[in-house]
Design a protein around this motif. Structure first.
Motif, PDB file in Angstrom:
ATOM      1  N   MET A 156      43.927  23.571  -7.764  1.00  0.00           N
ATOM      2  CA  MET A 156      43.814  22.679  -6.639  1.00  0.00           C
ATOM      3  C   MET A 156      44.525  21.466  -6.665  1.00  0.00           C
ATOM      4  SD  MET A 156      39.746  23.567  -5.547  1.00  0.00           S
ATOM      5  CE  MET A 156      39.788  22.697  -4.108  1.00  0.00           C
ATOM      6  N   PRO A 157      45.696  21.147  -5.844  1.00  0.00           N
ATOM      7  CA  PRO A 157      46.404  19.946  -5.817  1.00  0.00           C
ATOM      8  C   PRO A 157      45.522  18.972  -5.324  1.00  0.00           C
ATOM      9  CG  PRO A 157      47.269  21.397  -4.345  1.00  0.00           C
ATOM     10  CD  PRO A 157      46.182  22.348  -5.025  1.00  0.00           C
ATOM     11  N   VAL A 158      45.676  17.866  -5.924  1.00  0.00           N
ATOM     12  CA  VAL A 158      45.187  16.465  -5.344  1.00  0.00           C
ATOM     13  C   VAL A 158      46.124  15.557  -4.975  1.00  0.00           C
ATOM     14  CG1 VAL A 158      43.538  14.523  -6.018  1.00  0.00           C
ATOM     15  CG2 VAL A 158      43.144  16.676  -7.220  1.00  0.00           C
ATOM     16  N   ASN A 159      45.727  14.796  -3.756  1.00  0.00           N
ATOM     17  CA  ASN A 159      46.931  13.820  -3.385  1.00  0.00           C
ATOM     18  C   ASN A 159      46.465  12.531  -3.925  1.00  0.00           C
ATOM     19  OD1 ASN A 159      47.948  15.970  -1.285  1.00  0.00           O
ATOM     20  ND2 ASN A 159      46.188  15.199  -0.142  1.00  0.00           N
ATOM     21  N   ILE A 160      47.538  12.014  -4.828  1.00  0.00           N
ATOM     22  CA  ILE A 160      47.364  10.761  -5.487  1.00  0.00           C
ATOM     23  C   ILE A 160      48.179   9.692  -5.107  1.00  0.00           C
ATOM     24  CG2 ILE A 160      47.129   9.872  -7.818  1.00  0.00           C
ATOM     25  CD1 ILE A 160      46.389  12.840  -8.778  1.00  0.00           C
ATOM     26  N   ALA A 161      47.808   8.652  -4.906  1.00  0.00           N
ATOM     27  CA  ALA A 161      48.581   7.332  -4.593  1.00  0.00           C
ATOM     28  C   ALA A 161      48.711   6.631  -5.890  1.00  0.00           C
ATOM     29  CB  ALA A 161      47.951   6.661  -3.296  1.00  0.00           C
ATOM     30  N   VAL A 162      49.965   5.931  -6.059  1.00  0.00           N
ATOM     31  CA  VAL A 162      49.974   4.992  -7.367  1.00  0.00           C
ATOM     32  C   VAL A 162      50.435   3.703  -6.805  1.00  0.00           C
ATOM     33  CG1 VAL A 162      51.737   4.561  -9.278  1.00  0.00           C
ATOM     34  CG2 VAL A 162      50.970   6.851  -8.423  1.00  0.00           C
ATOM     35  N   LEU A 163      49.803   2.641  -7.331  1.00  0.00           N
ATOM     36  CA  LEU A 163      49.896   1.222  -6.927  1.00  0.00           C
ATOM     37  C   LEU A 163      50.162   0.503  -7.936  1.00  0.00           C
ATOM     38  CD1 LEU A 163      49.701  -1.155  -4.949  1.00  0.00           C
ATOM     39  CD2 LEU A 163      47.129  -1.158  -5.477  1.00  0.00           C
ATOM     40  N   LEU A 222      44.516   1.023 -14.512  1.00  0.00           N
ATOM     41  CA  LEU A 222      44.984   1.220 -15.686  1.00  0.00           C
ATOM     42  C   LEU A 222      45.771  -0.117 -15.977  1.00  0.00           C
ATOM     43  CD1 LEU A 222      46.235   4.577 -15.517  1.00  0.00           C
ATOM     44  CD2 LEU A 222      43.968   4.249 -16.268  1.00  0.00           C
ATOM     45  N   PRO A 223      45.778  -0.192 -17.393  1.00  0.00           N
ATOM     46  CA  PRO A 223      46.834  -1.565 -17.931  1.00  0.00           C
ATOM     47  C   PRO A 223      48.355  -1.048 -17.404  1.00  0.00           C
ATOM     48  CG  PRO A 223      45.373  -0.638 -19.627  1.00  0.00           C
ATOM     49  CD  PRO A 223      45.218   0.342 -18.523  1.00  0.00           C
ATOM     50  N   GLY A 224      49.097  -2.233 -17.570  1.00  0.00           N
ATOM     51  CA  GLY A 224      50.527  -2.078 -17.025  1.00  0.00           C
ATOM     52  C   GLY A 224      51.459  -1.364 -17.866  1.00  0.00           C
ATOM     53  N   SER A 225      51.006  -1.003 -19.210  1.00  0.00           N
ATOM     54  CA  SER A 225      52.112  -0.703 -19.876  1.00  0.00           C
ATOM     55  C   SER A 225      52.213   0.891 -19.609  1.00  0.00           C
ATOM     56  CB  SER A 225      51.519  -0.570 -21.613  1.00  0.00           C
ATOM     57  OG  SER A 225      50.429   0.124 -21.941  1.00  0.00           O
ATOM     58  N   THR A 226      53.313   1.383 -19.942  1.00  0.00           N
ATOM     59  CA  THR A 226      53.695   2.877 -19.998  1.00  0.00           C
ATOM     60  C   THR A 226      52.942   3.825 -20.898  1.00  0.00           C
ATOM     61  OG1 THR A 226      55.540   2.880 -21.427  1.00  0.00           O
ATOM     62  CG2 THR A 226      56.061   2.466 -19.120  1.00  0.00           C
ATOM     63  N   GLY A 227      52.667   3.187 -22.255  1.00  0.00           N
ATOM     64  CA  GLY A 227      51.969   4.001 -23.166  1.00  0.00           C
ATOM     65  C   GLY A 227      50.245   3.934 -22.426  1.00  0.00           C
ATOM     66  N   ALA A 228      49.691   3.033 -21.889  1.00  0.00           N
ATOM     67  CA  ALA A 228      48.443   3.036 -21.472  1.00  0.00           C
ATOM     68  C   ALA A 228      48.398   4.031 -20.436  1.00  0.00           C
ATOM     69  CB  ALA A 228      47.906   1.834 -21.006  1.00  0.00           C
ATOM     70  N   CYS A 229      49.512   4.146 -19.572  1.00  0.00           N
ATOM     71  CA  CYS A 229      49.417   5.090 -18.298  1.00  0.00           C
ATOM     72  C   CYS A 229      49.326   6.389 -18.963  1.00  0.00           C
ATOM     73  CB  CYS A 229      50.709   4.736 -17.317  1.00  0.00           C
ATOM     74  SG  CYS A 229      50.393   3.309 -16.532  1.00  0.00           S
ATOM     75  N   LEU A 289      53.514   7.421 -14.208  1.00  0.00           N
ATOM     76  CA  LEU A 289      52.449   8.119 -13.358  1.00  0.00           C
ATOM     77  C   LEU A 289      52.803   9.098 -12.319  1.00  0.00           C
ATOM     78  CD1 LEU A 289      50.218   5.057 -13.052  1.00  0.00           C
ATOM     79  CD2 LEU A 289      49.681   7.055 -14.357  1.00  0.00           C
ATOM     80  N   ALA A 290      53.636   8.615 -11.654  1.00  0.00           N
ATOM     81  CA  ALA A 290      54.281   9.737 -10.571  1.00  0.00           C
ATOM     82  C   ALA A 290      54.884  10.895 -11.083  1.00  0.00           C
ATOM     83  CB  ALA A 290      55.412   8.774  -9.616  1.00  0.00           C
ATOM     84  N   ALA A 291      55.547  10.608 -11.950  1.00  0.00           N
ATOM     85  CA  ALA A 291      56.138  11.942 -12.695  1.00  0.00           C
ATOM     86  C   ALA A 291      55.028  12.781 -13.279  1.00  0.00           C
ATOM     87  CB  ALA A 291      57.201  11.429 -13.745  1.00  0.00           C
ATOM     88  N   ARG A 292      54.105  12.332 -13.832  1.00  0.00           N
ATOM     89  CA  ARG A 292      53.155  13.148 -14.517  1.00  0.00           C
ATOM     90  C   ARG A 292      52.066  13.875 -13.406  1.00  0.00           C
ATOM     91  NH1 ARG A 292      54.530  10.762 -19.170  1.00  0.00           N
ATOM     92  NH2 ARG A 292      53.717  11.390 -21.071  1.00  0.00           N
ATOM     93  N   ILE A 293      51.927  12.973 -12.360  1.00  0.00           N
ATOM     94  CA  ILE A 293      51.074  13.572 -11.263  1.00  0.00           C
ATOM     95  C   ILE A 293      51.821  14.716 -10.838  1.00  0.00           C
ATOM     96  CG2 ILE A 293      50.686  13.161  -8.773  1.00  0.00           C
ATOM     97  CD1 ILE A 293      50.127  10.085  -9.836  1.00  0.00           C
ATOM     98  N   ILE A 317      43.364   7.020  -6.073  1.00  0.00           N
ATOM     99  CA  ILE A 317      44.302   6.032  -6.252  1.00  0.00           C
ATOM    100  C   ILE A 317      44.285   5.579  -7.705  1.00  0.00           C
ATOM    101  CG2 ILE A 317      45.169   3.742  -5.821  1.00  0.00           C
ATOM    102  CD1 ILE A 317      43.108   4.129  -3.044  1.00  0.00           C
ATOM    103  N   ILE A 318      45.644   5.518  -8.219  1.00  0.00           N
ATOM    104  CA  ILE A 318      45.522   5.017  -9.599  1.00  0.00           C
ATOM    105  C   ILE A 318      46.424   3.752  -9.571  1.00  0.00           C
ATOM    106  CG2 ILE A 318      46.373   5.584 -11.960  1.00  0.00           C
ATOM    107  CD1 ILE A 318      46.314   8.419 -11.288  1.00  0.00           C
TER     108      ILE A 318
END
Length: 175
Positions: free
Chosen positions: A6-13, A133-140, A30-34, A70-71
């Protein structure tokens, strides 16, 4: 028992005083992984490290029936400009305490005791999940790959965030 995805609608901030759409690597991650997981990128934005602006954007998306989760990325550290956690807590109805604990466990495996500097948090408001989440790509990557991809998959057992989504706002529907 087999369940269908079931797809989920996720916003990225993204929360940053310096990032732009052209160099927002964590937001891009995050957008790519979502989308790779089969979910829908419902919205995306960048706001500065301002508690009121962050909370306003969160409230706007919470009120949007097309946003299930929202992430946010950025502003979860210890410096004076890091106010994302406070903005999230301004809007939470309930905090998901164990998210921070599990995120810390995941982070410890990657960055050792430096994981103590993160204030990653999660909660629920208006029937919407919120994650800071933290701002690092690794943490995301770590948060998505190790925690969220599973919890946003209805097929994940023994339980997941998707199966309880219809009941997140049941208190608001009572008469």
């Amino acid at each position: 028992m087999t369940r269908d995805f079931m797809p989920v609608n996720i916003a990225v901030l993204t929360v940053s005083d310096t990032r732009t759409p052209e160099d927002d690597r964590s937001g891009d991650t995050l957008a790519a992984r979502i989308e790779e997981a089969g979910h829908l990128l419902a919205a995306r934005d960048i706001v500065t490290d301002d508690r009121d602006k962050i909370a306003t954007r969160l409230r706007d998306w919470i009120a949007d029936p097309e946003v299930d989760a929202i992430i946010s990325t950025g502003g979860t550290g210890l410096t004076g400009r890091d106010v994302t956690v406070e903005a999230h807590r301004d809007v939470y109805e309930k905090e998901i305490d164990a998210f921070a604990t599990v995120f810390t466990i995941v982070s410890m495996k990657k960055i050792g005791t430096s994981a103590v500097q993160s204030r990653a948090t999660a909660g629920v408001a208006g029937g919407t999940y919120l994650f800071a989440l933290p701002g690092s790509t690794g943490a995301c990557k770590d948060a998505w790959d190790e925690i969220l991809v599973h919890q946003f998959d209805y097929r994940h057992m023994p339980c997941n965030f998707v199966e309880i989504m219809p009941r997140l706002d049941e208190h608001m529907r009572r008469k």
